[in-house]
Design an enzyme around this catalytic site. Structure first.
Site, mmCIF file in Angstrom:
data_model
loop_
_atom_site.group_PDB
_atom_site.id
_atom_site.type_symbol
_atom_site.label_atom_id
_atom_site.label_comp_id
_atom_site.label_asym_id
_atom_site.label_seq_id
_atom_site.Cartn_x
_atom_site.Cartn_y
_atom_site.Cartn_z
ATOM 1 N N LYS A 1 50.944 35.062 51.151
ATOM 2 C CA LYS A 1 49.696 34.300 51.198
ATOM 3 C C LYS A 1 49.025 34.418 49.833
ATOM 4 O O LYS A 1 48.626 35.508 49.425
ATOM 5 C CB LYS A 1 48.788 34.855 52.289
ATOM 6 C CG LYS A 1 47.419 34.186 52.306
ATOM 7 C CD LYS A 1 46.622 34.577 53.532
ATOM 8 C CE LYS A 1 45.250 33.932 53.514
ATOM 9 N NZ LYS A 1 44.500 34.237 54.740
ATOM 10 N N LYS B 1 39.174 36.627 46.946
ATOM 11 C CA LYS B 1 40.068 37.490 47.708
ATOM 12 C C LYS B 1 41.241 37.972 46.846
ATOM 13 O O LYS B 1 42.294 38.341 47.359
ATOM 14 C CB LYS B 1 40.529 36.762 48.980
ATOM 15 C CG LYS B 1 39.365 36.385 49.909
ATOM 16 C CD LYS B 1 39.809 35.885 51.292
ATOM 17 C CE LYS B 1 38.589 35.639 52.194
ATOM 18 N NZ LYS B 1 38.940 35.214 53.570
ATOM 19 N N SER C 1 43.934 23.764 54.803
ATOM 20 C CA SER C 1 42.791 22.855 54.921
ATOM 21 C C SER C 1 42.562 21.991 53.683
ATOM 22 O O SER C 1 42.280 20.801 53.793
ATOM 23 C CB SER C 1 41.536 23.671 55.227
ATOM 24 O OG SER C 1 41.313 24.649 54.222
ATOM 25 N N ARG D 1 37.136 27.647 55.197
ATOM 26 C CA ARG D 1 36.033 28.620 55.196
ATOM 27 C C ARG D 1 34.742 27.976 55.675
ATOM 28 O O ARG D 1 33.908 28.636 56.302
ATOM 29 C CB ARG D 1 35.901 29.273 53.814
ATOM 30 C CG ARG D 1 37.119 30.148 53.513
ATOM 31 C CD ARG D 1 37.112 30.772 52.126
ATOM 32 N NE ARG D 1 38.393 31.438 51.850
ATOM 33 C CZ ARG D 1 38.772 31.852 50.656
ATOM 34 N NH1 ARG D 1 37.980 31.673 49.605
ATOM 35 N NH2 ARG D 1 39.939 32.441 50.500
ATOM 36 N N GLU E 1 56.742 41.371 49.154
ATOM 37 C CA GLU E 1 55.897 41.300 50.358
ATOM 38 C C GLU E 1 56.742 40.967 51.590
ATOM 39 O O GLU E 1 56.537 41.533 52.661
ATOM 40 C CB GLU E 1 54.817 40.223 50.187
ATOM 41 C CG GLU E 1 53.668 40.604 49.254
ATOM 42 C CD GLU E 1 52.677 41.583 49.892
ATOM 43 O OE1 GLU E 1 52.872 41.978 51.048
ATOM 44 O OE2 GLU E 1 51.711 41.960 49.199
ATOM 45 N N LYS F 1 51.979 30.351 52.303
ATOM 46 C CA LYS F 1 50.710 29.635 52.408
ATOM 47 C C LYS F 1 49.966 29.688 51.092
ATOM 48 O O LYS F 1 49.895 30.774 50.522
ATOM 49 C CB LYS F 1 49.912 30.344 53.502
ATOM 50 C CG LYS F 1 48.519 29.838 53.690
ATOM 51 C CD LYS F 1 47.821 30.708 54.692
ATOM 52 C CE LYS F 1 46.380 30.320 54.736
ATOM 53 N NZ LYS F 1 45.584 31.263 55.432
#
Ligand code: PBG
Length: 332
Positions: free
Chosen positions: A200, A223, A280, A210, A239, A254
């Site tokens: 991600k 983030k 989104s 958000r 990961e 993502k």
């Protein structure tokens, strides 16, 4: 080289009509490979359109049942649920996330009673409950990894008890797949599927989401200390390997469209299913272009095909229902 082969070789022979094009095509979109993300609010009584995502709604807990039914009717049997939680119950420790009788746990139970065959994907992250919008607990200005893990463990068990089929940790804390898997085994949830948001990226494409869940902060939210740096490829291998070792069943990349190289490399390297999340901001971008007639609707299947071509096994997309209802070449 090709010049010499002409006219023996005419690539257009295989493009002359729809039937032959279908016969020789490599990639198809199936309804069974699409997952519809849905937003649900604990405060509203009827659905509201999300302004940054025209055509997508924030559902009330009643409306969402109708929507799941209508998705089922058009062949979409998996949904990913995201809550928009009343700001009054948010706090810096995200305590409401740990309440075993919270809005989402009740909703999951209710949906599973009515639609036992619809697979429910539940996000595991604290951001909808956290007053500062972060996915983890902030202590002295830092997102504390290990304190967050304890919260995620509890949240996961609550959702699994409520009936969630797939848990999708999206928080990017280190070690979370391992502790969640161990906790699930301890509580006899042996069949709960872990779909890890393993690769991600810290992306600019999450803005409309958000807004939809109410986790945006006025000064913007960063983030970067937990989500991945989009300049990196090998880090995604690390990961994914970690999450497979810790007990993930499926891994996710993502956002999607700007990360096709990552999907395709992971596909060659690992033997777990890879899901892609068309997020989104990707939805908003495409929808705006369609609404302004800059390009036709078929831009949507074009982007989805590219994700499947790259190696995605399934795709989370806000266009799932639209594609299921409108794309001519879709199969079941
Ligand atoms: C939060 C979460 C995010 C998305 C899914 N889960 C946003 C974020 O990380 O801030 C993004 C999905 C989208 O943009 O459609 N845990």
């Amino acid at each position: 080289m090709y010049k010499k082969l002409f006219p023996k070789v005419r690539p257009r022979r295989l493009r002359q009509n729809g039937t032959i094009r279908n016969l020789v095509s490599d990639t198809t979109i199936s309804r069974s490979k699409l997952i519809q993300p849905l937003f649900v609010s604990d405060t509203i009584n009827s659905k509201q359109e999300i302004s940054s995502m025209p055509g997508q709604f924030l559902y009330s807990s009643e409306d969402i049942l109708n929507e799941i039914e209508s998705l089922k009717d058009c062949g979409i049997n998996t949904v990913a649920l995201f809550p928009n939680i009343n700001t009054e119950v948010k706090d810096p420790l995200s305590k409401e996330a740990l309440n075993e009788n919270n809005f989402m746990c009740q909703l999951v139970q209710r949906i599973k009673e009515e639609f036992p065959d619809t697979m429910l994907v539940l996000d595991v992250a604290l951001d909808p409950y956290n007053s500062n919008g972060h996915d983890g607990i902030v202590i002295d200005g830092k997102i504390d990894n290990d304190v967050t893990l304890d919260a995620l463990k509890k949240m996961s068990i609550n959702l699994a008890n409520a009936g969630a089929d797939i848990l999708a940790p999206s928080d990017m804390m280190d070690g979370r797949i391992g502790v969640i898997r161990e906790e699930l085994e301890k509580h006899n949830h042996k069949d709960t599927i872990l779909l890890s948001y393993a690769a991600k990226y810290s992306s600019n494409f999450y803005g409309p989401f958000r807004d939809a869940v109410g986790s945006a902060q006025s000064e913007g939210i960063n983030k970067d200390t937990y989500q991945m740096d989009y300049r990196n490829i090998n880090e995604s291998f690390k990961e994914i390997q970690l999450d497979i070792n810790e007990g993930a069943d499926i891994v996710m990349v993502k956002p999607a469209l700007a990360y096709l190289d990552i999907i395709s490399k992971l596909k060659c390297k690992f033997d777990v299913p890879i899901f892609a999340y068309q997020v989104s901001g990707e939805y908003a971008m495409l929808k705006m272009g369609i609404d302004k007639n800059y390009f036709g609707n078929n831009v949507v299947p074009e982007t989805l095909i590219s994700l499947f071509r790259a190696g995605s096994s399934s795709v989370l997309t806000y266009f799932a229902k639209w594609v299921a209802e409108n794309y001519d070449n879709i199969s079941n």
